[in-house]
Write an enzyme that holds these catalytic residues in place. Structure first.
Site, PDB file in Angstrom:
ATOM      1  CB  SER A 179      -0.956   0.000   1.195  1.00  0.00           C
ATOM      2  OG  SER A 179      -0.248  -0.210   2.398  1.00  0.00           O
ATOM      3  CG  HIS A 207      -3.787  -0.626  -2.315  1.00  0.00           C
ATOM      4  ND1 HIS A 207      -4.292   0.655  -2.266  1.00  0.00           N
ATOM      5  CD2 HIS A 207      -3.482  -0.958  -1.035  1.00  0.00           C
ATOM      6  CE1 HIS A 207      -4.275   1.088  -1.019  1.00  0.00           C
ATOM      7  NE2 HIS A 207      -3.789   0.123  -0.248  1.00  0.00           N
ATOM      8  CE  LYS A 239      -7.521   1.337   0.825  1.00  0.00           C
ATOM      9  NZ  LYS A 239      -7.204   0.416   1.902  1.00  0.00           N
TER      10      LYS A 239
HETATM   11  C1  LIG Z   1      -7.068   0.188   3.253  1.00  0.00           C
HETATM   12  C2  LIG Z   1      -6.479  -1.131   3.538  1.00  0.00           C
HETATM   13  C3  LIG Z   1      -7.048  -1.994   4.471  1.00  0.00           C
HETATM   14  C4  LIG Z   1      -8.186  -1.560   5.354  1.00  0.00           C
HETATM   15  O1  LIG Z   1      -9.378  -1.552   4.674  1.00  0.00           O
HETATM   16  P1  LIG Z   1     -10.566  -0.644   5.258  1.00  0.00           P
HETATM   17  O2  LIG Z   1     -11.783  -1.169   4.576  1.00  0.00           O
HETATM   18  O3  LIG Z   1     -10.225   0.751   4.908  1.00  0.00           O
HETATM   19  O4  LIG Z   1     -10.598  -0.888   6.741  1.00  0.00           O
HETATM   20  C5  LIG Z   1      -6.508  -3.252   4.609  1.00  0.00           C
HETATM   21  N1  LIG Z   1      -5.432  -3.636   3.895  1.00  0.00           N
HETATM   22  C6  LIG Z   1      -4.833  -2.826   3.008  1.00  0.00           C
HETATM   23  C7  LIG Z   1      -3.644  -3.305   2.254  1.00  0.00           C
HETATM   24  C8  LIG Z   1      -5.326  -1.535   2.823  1.00  0.00           C
HETATM   25  O5  LIG Z   1      -4.720  -0.711   1.975  1.00  0.00           O
END
Ligand SMILES: *Cc1c(COP(=O)(O)O)cnc(C)c1O
Length: 396
Positions: A179, A207, A239
């Site tokens: 990320s 992602h 995302k």
């Molecule tokens: C954003 C993210 C999460 C968390 O997801 P949310 O739905 O925002 O709680 C988990 N893992 C990764 C790699 C992320 O980028």
């Protein structure tokens, strides 16, 4: 010192280290241009890669579902909060990921904690890449399993760790796309090692979904890895899908185990059915509108060429996450401030989100950006770096 004074001292220390974080108030929908107060910013820090967070067809789906189902889900999935909209989305996600079943979670953070602690515990081991997302690390720590970390994408190191491991169950956990760096996990080799050492593989592709793979089906699918290779896939909707929530996909046995034993699944209110309906609408667009991914690829190539020309150091990423490594916290913050004055929003990412000495400007692209937006960004970064005499042309 009193309780209050101790807290204040920790806050003061954080400020002194240039690590203090503060929130900015947004007064518009997410998009490439967002309002803060009465000032408009060109934003490069959203994870809304496909520009779906403010897409009219998805808004419409959410409004219609809210008319039918109201705003709240009323209870957890296991009491009476499991709606037909949830079920429909789970079926669609199973199909999308090529897995027998999928299960919704209220957030990705909860999905990761829930899965890891439901599947491993005392006597087991969880092996994680050093750059894994905080939610995966937290899940590993909370599970009570032996917590083993290996160097980023270092397969030799992973194999050494696996060879030494005597645990009853072994779970390898990794981000599909990292990320804060934007690079991909070496999934093919990870899965081969997992087979050799009788471990399971869990990939958090927060992602990768919507961005990588055919029809945006993600990093796991891009490498043709089935449910025998990657037993657990996690995706999030906050995302590329532009909505909110998360899912886990895998075998019948996996999903039933999570329904019975994953505490963050059991003891929380189900996501509103209207959010599920919005996500179903979003999933259709993700699968069908290839032009959004094409635009991202165009932007990424243009950005990387332009940075090269301006001697701005890049990281090895082919995803919409294109960080510019700065190093120290103060310089990263200072560049971010200069950009802000020019009307560009690009947050400096600092420890503990990234390792010490690797503070960076995490540039992310959206399909709604134009080539002209990219030019504006690169030119502004270059000016800021010159102004601060940040050394350029070093390879990250
Ligand atoms: C954003 C993210 C999460 C968390 O997801 P949310 O739905 O925002 O709680 C988990 N893992 C990764 C790699 C992320 O980028």
């Amino acid at each position: 010192m009193t309780f209050e004074q101790q807290l204040q001292a920790a806050l003061d220390a954080r400020r002194k280290e240039n690590l203090y974080r503060s929130r900015k108030l947004v007064g518009s929908a997410q998009g490439v241009r967002v309002l803060r107060g009465d000032k408009e910013y060109l934003s490069f820090c959203s994870n809304d890669y496909l520009a779906l967070a403010n897409e009219p067809r998805i808004i419409n789906a959410m409004q219609n579902a809210a008319e039918q189902y109201g705003v709240g889900s009323g209870a957890s999935h296991l009491v009476n909060g499991h709606s037909e909209e949830h079920h429909l989305l789970e079926v669609e996600l199973a199909h999308f990921t090529g897995r027998p079943r999928a299960l919704l979670f209220s957030t990705g953070y909860m999905a990761n904690i829930g899965v890891i602690s439901a599947l491993v515990g005392r006597g087991d081991a969880v092996l994680q890449d050093k750059l894994n997302h905080a939610s995966l690390l937290d899940g590993g720590l909370q599970s009570g399993a032996e917590f083993i970390r290996y160097r980023h994408n270092d397969m030799e190191h992973l194999e050494k760790r696996l060879a030494k491991c005597q645990a009853r169950r072994k779970l390898i956990v990794v981000d599909g796309v990292f990320s804060m760096d934007g690079d991909e996990a070496n999934l093919v080799d990870t899965c081969a090692l997992a087979k050799k050492y009788d471990a399971w593989v869990m990939v958090d592709d927060a992602h990768g979904f919507g961005v990588h793979g055919e029809h945006g089906s993600g990093t796991v699918s891009k490498f043709g890895l089935g449910v025998e290779d990657v037993q657990i896939v996690v995706g999030t909707f906050g995302k590329a899908f532009g909505t909110f929530g998360a899912f886990v996909a895998g075998s019948e046995t996996l999903i039933e185990s999570l329904i019975q034993f994953a505490r963050p699944y059991i003891y929380t209110t189900a996501m509103p059915p209207a959010v599920s309906a919005a996500t179903s609408a979003s999933l259709n667009i993700v699968m069908e509108e290839e032009h959004r991914r094409e635009q991202l690829r165009t932007l990424i190539t243009h950005f990387r060429n332009k940075c090269d020309a301006y001697a701005i150091p890049l990281m090895a990423s082919s995803s919409p996450i294109q960080p510019i490594l700065v190093g120290d916290e103060a310089s990263a913050l200072a560049i971010s401030k200069i950009l802000e004055a020019k009307g560009i929003w690009l947050t400096a990412i600092r420890p503990p989100t990234v390792p010490k000495g690797t503070s960076r400007l995490r540039v992310t692209f959206s399909a709604a950006h134009s080539l002209a937006d990219v030019n504006t960004l690169v030119e502004a970064i270059c000016e800021a770096m010159d102004e601060l005499k940040v050394i350029k042309n070093k390879t990250a």
